[in-house]
Design a protein around this motif. Structure first.
Motif, short mmCIF file in Angstrom:
data_model
loop_
_atom_site.label_atom_id
_atom_site.label_comp_id
_atom_site.label_asym_id
_atom_site.label_seq_id
_atom_site.Cartn_x
_atom_site.Cartn_y
_atom_site.Cartn_z
N VAL A 61 0.86 -1.19 0.00
CA VAL A 61 0.00 0.00 0.00
C VAL A 61 0.89 1.24 0.00
CG1 VAL A 61 -1.79 1.26 1.28
CG2 VAL A 61 -1.77 -1.25 1.30
N ILE A 62 0.54 2.22 -0.83
CA ILE A 62 1.29 3.48 -0.89
C ILE A 62 0.32 4.61 -0.57
CG2 ILE A 62 2.73 5.00 -2.28
CD1 ILE A 62 3.15 2.53 -4.16
N PHE A 63 0.66 5.42 0.42
CA PHE A 63 -0.18 6.54 0.82
C PHE A 63 0.20 7.78 0.00
CE2 PHE A 63 -0.64 3.66 4.35
CZ PHE A 63 -1.99 3.74 4.60
N VAL A 64 -0.27 7.81 -1.25
CA VAL A 64 0.09 8.89 -2.17
C VAL A 64 -0.55 10.22 -1.77
CG1 VAL A 64 0.56 7.40 -4.13
CG2 VAL A 64 -1.77 8.22 -3.77
N GLY A 65 -1.64 10.18 -1.02
CA GLY A 65 -2.30 11.41 -0.60
C GLY A 65 -1.48 12.25 0.36
N ASP A 66 -0.44 11.64 0.95
CA ASP A 66 0.43 12.36 1.89
C ASP A 66 1.53 13.13 1.17
OD1 ASP A 66 -1.11 11.28 3.88
OD2 ASP A 66 0.32 9.71 4.41
N ASP A 67 1.61 13.04 -0.15
CA ASP A 67 2.64 13.73 -0.93
C ASP A 67 1.95 14.46 -2.07
OD1 ASP A 67 5.60 14.05 -1.67
OD2 ASP A 67 4.73 13.26 -3.52
N PRO A 68 2.08 15.79 -2.15
CA PRO A 68 1.35 16.55 -3.18
C PRO A 68 1.68 16.14 -4.62
CG PRO A 68 2.84 17.99 -1.93
CD PRO A 68 2.86 16.65 -1.28
N ILE A 69 2.92 15.77 -4.90
CA ILE A 69 3.31 15.39 -6.26
C ILE A 69 2.66 14.07 -6.64
CG2 ILE A 69 5.24 14.85 -7.81
CD1 ILE A 69 7.01 16.56 -5.93
N LEU A 70 2.80 13.06 -5.78
CA LEU A 70 2.21 11.75 -6.07
C LEU A 70 0.69 11.81 -6.06
CD1 LEU A 70 4.59 9.30 -4.19
CD2 LEU A 70 4.30 9.56 -6.64
N LYS A 71 0.12 12.64 -5.22
CA LYS A 71 -1.34 12.78 -5.19
C LYS A 71 -1.84 13.29 -6.54
CE LYS A 71 -5.10 14.70 -2.47
NZ LYS A 71 -5.47 15.47 -1.29
N GLU A 72 -1.11 14.24 -7.13
CA GLU A 72 -1.48 14.78 -8.45
C GLU A 72 -1.32 13.70 -9.53
OE1 GLU A 72 -0.33 18.41 -11.50
OE2 GLU A 72 0.36 18.51 -9.42
N ILE A 73 -0.21 12.96 -9.49
CA ILE A 73 0.03 11.90 -10.46
C ILE A 73 -1.07 10.84 -10.38
CG2 ILE A 73 1.59 9.96 -11.01
CD1 ILE A 73 3.92 11.84 -10.17
N CYS A 74 -1.51 10.53 -9.18
CA CYS A 74 -2.50 9.47 -8.95
C CYS A 74 -3.93 10.01 -8.89
CB CYS A 74 -2.15 8.69 -7.69
SG CYS A 74 -0.56 7.86 -7.83
N LYS A 75 -4.17 11.12 -9.56
CA LYS A 75 -5.53 11.66 -9.73
C LYS A 75 -6.26 11.93 -8.42
CE LYS A 75 -5.06 10.97 -14.19
NZ LYS A 75 -4.07 11.84 -14.75
N GLY A 76 -5.53 12.38 -7.40
CA GLY A 76 -6.14 12.80 -6.15
C GLY A 76 -6.46 11.69 -5.16
N LYS A 77 -6.06 10.47 -5.47
CA LYS A 77 -6.34 9.36 -4.55
C LYS A 77 -5.53 9.52 -3.26
CE LYS A 77 -7.84 5.50 -7.30
NZ LYS A 77 -7.67 4.05 -7.39
N LYS A 78 -6.05 8.93 -2.19
CA LYS A 78 -5.34 8.96 -0.91
C LYS A 78 -4.33 7.82 -0.80
CE LYS A 78 -9.03 11.13 1.82
NZ LYS A 78 -8.68 12.43 1.52
N LYS A 79 -4.73 6.63 -1.31
CA LYS A 79 -3.80 5.50 -1.29
C LYS A 79 -4.05 4.62 -2.50
CE LYS A 79 -6.65 2.69 1.83
NZ LYS A 79 -6.69 1.99 3.11
N ILE A 80 -2.97 3.96 -2.93
CA ILE A 80 -3.04 3.04 -4.06
C ILE A 80 -2.24 1.79 -3.68
CG2 ILE A 80 -3.23 4.87 -5.79
CD1 ILE A 80 -0.26 4.28 -6.52
N VAL A 81 -2.35 0.74 -4.50
CA VAL A 81 -1.48 -0.42 -4.30
C VAL A 81 -0.32 -0.29 -5.29
CG1 VAL A 81 -3.37 -1.85 -3.48
CG2 VAL A 81 -2.71 -1.97 -5.87
N MET A 82 0.77 -0.94 -4.99
CA MET A 82 1.99 -0.75 -5.79
C MET A 82 1.80 -1.09 -7.26
SD MET A 82 4.36 -3.77 -4.31
CE MET A 82 4.03 -5.48 -4.62
#
Length: 97
Positions: A61-82
């Motif tokens: 599990v990656i918490f992309v919502g905790d990083d503004p760059i990754l959150k933008e890359i991942c279309k605003g999601k809070k978490k994704i799987v690898m």
């Protein structure tokens, strides 16, 4: 040219993590994972996320919502799987001629 040797340019916002030069997909992925580790975004035991009907746990599990760059890359999601990471990154890679 073999597919693994193909060069790409990263565009905004991915280039903030991997840089502006020519890069292979593998090199880009390594830099993104280094960024994830540096920012401590990987899940720990007890964290879960669903993807394509399966439940993934812990470090998958990656918490992309905790990083503004990754959150933008991942279309605003809070978490994704690898396994989703590559699909999102592909949107920000353009073939280098």
């Amino acid at each position: 040219v073999r597919a693994v040797d193909m060069k790409y340019y990263a565009v905004e916002p991915l280039n903030e993590i991997v840089g502006n030069g020519k890069i292979t997909r593998g090199q880009a992925m390594k830099k993104v994972w280094k960024h994830i580790d540096k920012k401590n975004l990987k899940g720990v035991e007890g964290d879960t996320a669903k993807y394509k009907g399966k439940t993934y746990k812990g470090g998958q599990v990656i918490f992309v919502g905790d990083d503004p760059i990754l959150k933008e890359i991942c279309k605003g999601k809070k978490k994704i799987v690898m396994f989703e990471l590559t699909a999102y990154m592909n949107n920000y890679l353009e073939k280098a001629d």
